[in-house]
Design an enzyme around this catalytic site. Sequence first.
Site, PDB file in Angstrom:
ATOM      1  N   GLU A 257       0.920  -1.415   0.190  1.00  0.00           N
ATOM      2  CA  GLU A 257      -0.138  -0.094   0.037  1.00  0.00           C
ATOM      3  C   GLU A 257       1.128   0.737   0.289  1.00  0.00           C
ATOM      4  O   GLU A 257       1.458   1.530   1.326  1.00  0.00           O
ATOM      5  CB  GLU A 257      -0.664  -0.039   0.939  1.00  0.00           C
ATOM      6  CG  GLU A 257      -1.609  -1.748   1.314  1.00  0.00           C
ATOM      7  CD  GLU A 257      -2.947  -1.459   0.495  1.00  0.00           C
ATOM      8  OE1 GLU A 257      -3.781  -0.073  -0.262  1.00  0.00           O
ATOM      9  OE2 GLU A 257      -3.432  -2.055   0.439  1.00  0.00           O
ATOM     10  N   CYS A 296      -3.392   8.511   4.015  1.00  0.00           N
ATOM     11  CA  CYS A 296      -3.425   7.578   1.901  1.00  0.00           C
ATOM     12  C   CYS A 296      -4.463   8.090   1.932  1.00  0.00           C
ATOM     13  O   CYS A 296      -3.942   8.043   0.032  1.00  0.00           O
ATOM     14  CB  CYS A 296      -2.619   5.803   2.467  1.00  0.00           C
ATOM     15  SG  CYS A 296      -4.171   5.130   3.182  1.00  0.00           S
TER      16      CYS A 296
HETATM   17  P1  NAP Z   1       8.285   5.409   4.636  1.00  0.00           P
HETATM   18  O1  NAP Z   1       9.346   6.163   5.453  1.00  0.00           O
HETATM   19  O2  NAP Z   1       7.925   4.187   3.532  1.00  0.00           O
HETATM   20  O3  NAP Z   1       8.260   3.989   5.547  1.00  0.00           O
HETATM   21  C1  NAP Z   1       7.667   2.801   5.874  1.00  0.00           C
HETATM   22  C2  NAP Z   1       7.797   1.553   6.933  1.00  0.00           C
HETATM   23  O4  NAP Z   1       8.790   1.087   6.070  1.00  0.00           O
HETATM   24  C3  NAP Z   1       8.523   2.284   8.184  1.00  0.00           C
HETATM   25  O5  NAP Z   1       8.103   1.570   9.148  1.00  0.00           O
HETATM   26  C4  NAP Z   1       9.750   2.244   7.875  1.00  0.00           C
HETATM   27  O6  NAP Z   1      10.473   1.982   8.767  1.00  0.00           O
HETATM   28  C5  NAP Z   1      10.014   1.136   6.876  1.00  0.00           C
HETATM   29  N1  NAP Z   1      11.235   1.465   6.144  1.00  0.00           N
HETATM   30  C6  NAP Z   1      12.193   2.161   5.667  1.00  0.00           C
HETATM   31  N2  NAP Z   1      13.618   1.954   5.305  1.00  0.00           N
HETATM   32  C7  NAP Z   1      12.968   0.221   5.406  1.00  0.00           C
HETATM   33  C8  NAP Z   1      13.863  -0.603   4.642  1.00  0.00           C
HETATM   34  N3  NAP Z   1      14.734   0.006   4.016  1.00  0.00           N
HETATM   35  N4  NAP Z   1      13.276  -2.345   4.534  1.00  0.00           N
HETATM   36  C9  NAP Z   1      11.889  -2.517   5.639  1.00  0.00           C
HETATM   37  N5  NAP Z   1      11.352  -1.584   5.823  1.00  0.00           N
HETATM   38  C10 NAP Z   1      11.521   0.220   5.888  1.00  0.00           C
HETATM   39  O7  NAP Z   1       6.825   5.679   4.488  1.00  0.00           O
HETATM   40  P2  NAP Z   1       6.195   6.804   5.284  1.00  0.00           P
HETATM   41  O8  NAP Z   1       7.017   7.850   6.115  1.00  0.00           O
HETATM   42  O9  NAP Z   1       6.458   5.932   7.276  1.00  0.00           O
HETATM   43  O10 NAP Z   1       4.688   6.929   5.907  1.00  0.00           O
HETATM   44  C11 NAP Z   1       4.214   7.246   4.912  1.00  0.00           C
HETATM   45  C12 NAP Z   1       3.918   7.733   3.243  1.00  0.00           C
HETATM   46  O11 NAP Z   1       3.050   5.827   3.237  1.00  0.00           O
HETATM   47  C13 NAP Z   1       2.373   8.313   2.464  1.00  0.00           C
HETATM   48  O12 NAP Z   1       3.298   8.304   0.959  1.00  0.00           O
HETATM   49  C14 NAP Z   1       1.896   7.402   2.393  1.00  0.00           C
HETATM   50  O13 NAP Z   1       1.149   7.582   1.451  1.00  0.00           O
HETATM   51  C15 NAP Z   1       1.992   6.080   2.428  1.00  0.00           C
HETATM   52  N6  NAP Z   1       0.762   5.787   3.122  1.00  0.00           N
HETATM   53  C16 NAP Z   1      -0.050   4.780   2.750  1.00  0.00           C
HETATM   54  C17 NAP Z   1      -1.031   3.779   3.141  1.00  0.00           C
HETATM   55  C18 NAP Z   1      -2.098   2.969   2.432  1.00  0.00           C
HETATM   56  O14 NAP Z   1      -2.662   1.903   2.905  1.00  0.00           O
HETATM   57  N7  NAP Z   1      -1.689   3.385   0.776  1.00  0.00           N
HETATM   58  C19 NAP Z   1      -1.092   3.675   4.517  1.00  0.00           C
HETATM   59  C20 NAP Z   1      -0.994   4.636   5.162  1.00  0.00           C
HETATM   60  C21 NAP Z   1       0.225   5.808   4.516  1.00  0.00           C
HETATM   61  P3  NAP Z   1      10.816   4.002   9.620  1.00  0.00           P
HETATM   62  O15 NAP Z   1      10.476   4.245  10.420  1.00  0.00           O
HETATM   63  O16 NAP Z   1      12.196   2.672  11.170  1.00  0.00           O
HETATM   64  O17 NAP Z   1      12.317   3.685   9.106  1.00  0.00           O
END
Ligand code: NAP
Length: 519
Positions: A257, A296
């Site tokens: 997602e 999101c």
């Molecule tokens: P993110 O930076 O991609 O982080 C998401 C998760 O991935 C966090 O738990 C992060 O851990 C982890 N992560 C980071 N690097 C990783 C790697 N190399 N390998 C495995 N895991 C890794 O996203 P975010 O900033 O938290 O969230 C915001 C984004 O999420 C927005 O773009 C939003 O649109 C999207 N979103 C989508 C939905 C949906 O249902 N479609 C729902 C909510 C949010 P750390 O926090 O420890 O870095």
Amino acid sequence: MTELLPNYVAGRWQAGSGAGTALIDPVLGTELARVDATGLDLAEAFGFARETGGAALRALTYKERAALLAAVVKVLQANRDAYYEIATANSGTVKNDSAVDIDGAIFTLGQYAKWGDALGEVRALRDGDAARLGKEPVFLSQHLQVPTPGVALFINAFNFPSWGLWEKAAPALLSGVPVIVKPATSTAWLTQRMVRDVVEAGVLPAGALSVICGSSNGLMDQLQGFDVVSFTGSADTGAVIRSHAAVAQRSVRVNIEADSLNSALLLPDAAPGSDAFNLLVREVVREMTVKSGQKCTAIRRILVPAAVYDAAAEAIGAKLAGVTVGNPRNESVRMGSLVSRAQLNAVRQGLEELKAQASVLHDGSQAALVDADPAIAACIGPVLLGARDADAAQRVHDVEVFGPVATLLPYRDVEHAIALAHRGQGSLVTSLYGADEAALGQAAVQLAASHGRVHVITPDVAQAHTGHGNVMPQSLHGGPGRAGGGAELGGLRALDFYHCKSAVQASPAVLAQLGLSGG
Ligand code: NAP
């Protein structure tokens, strides 16, 4: 020094061996707690969940596992007040916005508990009817689904530390698959606390639920062929997950997602001041401001007939002007903060990018904060942008600003509006506003290909509709293309991801012994 929140893996609480990463109150700037996953024996953690947790869950029937979900609901309800406090402190949300995360999670769990109960005392699910394989019905093919004998790893985003866990855990646990959740670091406290409460209540079998807070290092390396990974977050991290050897070489199933440029579309029949027009204005303002636009599913692009553009700008701007922003502990505040200063910087940067192709129609970004220091708090008021040439403003269709920001776009005719909605390259949700049911129905079908959900609002459902951005467990959550291609929720469809499918080819007498759902 603040408390180092322990991880729960291999059936015991284990602190990381590092100094930890601080969780910060985004309004006050104070440190709340720390998280760390350094030094955990991940092989042991995954092995314990897979073997001990998985075996215990699979020994139960769907009905028995549904009872586990109902027991989790009771635990969460009993500790609800503490969750609201944590959400205010760690996510900076006002009470109504915390409810979307906390009560939304409890509702979703409760719903899956009910659906699971109705599946009955079975350990395998019927998947369609048996089909005869020859002329006579003596040798048949019956598809069935059974729980995958692996573990479900959830890597979650910062904006829904509660709902993000439970909307995934409900179908996973009901399916009989143990869960390891890795919350986003910045808001990990609420997830960790909920897992702590459930573990302490002893309502789940050992190994059914684990939490790892802090770095994601090494988690994907642990995944094996029957495991699944469900990721929520940015498209960039999603791409890293997808290309990991666990997925590319070991066929670990993945659900992604990612981000999404969702839209709202006012149909041509809706003149300024009409019920449909007012419903669009109300919904846009709600979507821009709930959780400070960090949803999101939030509306990012507002598509209106060109003749209505100015009236829509004025009506939305007038409502946004009344939104008070600041410390969520102050009763007069309607919109709290973003989750961090880093997120605030990202929103400001994104705004500048959009402003290169759009003008500012309402600017709340410089408005005074209530009870909060602008030098410390991650607060920003809502900003409505507008681009009169919706085709030329490519960035508006590309750049997701994850905050209280949306862009108004005029269209020529319905065909043009639908083409603009498709420019999001696949979104989670679009909402339509109008009174002409035939036109709405046609548009809904045309938009279905590029949207996981189409939310149609006519004046007669003004009070009953569940909200553009509200993800209901009954409906699919996910979207094609840019939105990640994932599929969550949607009732019992969500169980598919946690199941293995098989076709059993046998006589009717053997098929009768399979013990499938529905007799
Ligand atoms: P993110 O930076 O991609 O982080 C998401 C998760 O991935 C966090 O738990 C992060 O851990 C982890 N992560 C980071 N690097 C990783 C790697 N190399 N390998 C495995 N895991 C890794 O996203 P975010 O900033 O938290 O969230 C915001 C984004 O999420 C927005 O773009 C939003 O649109 C999207 N979103 C989508 C939905 C949906 O249902 N479609 C729902 C909510 C949010 P750390 O926090 O420890 O870095």
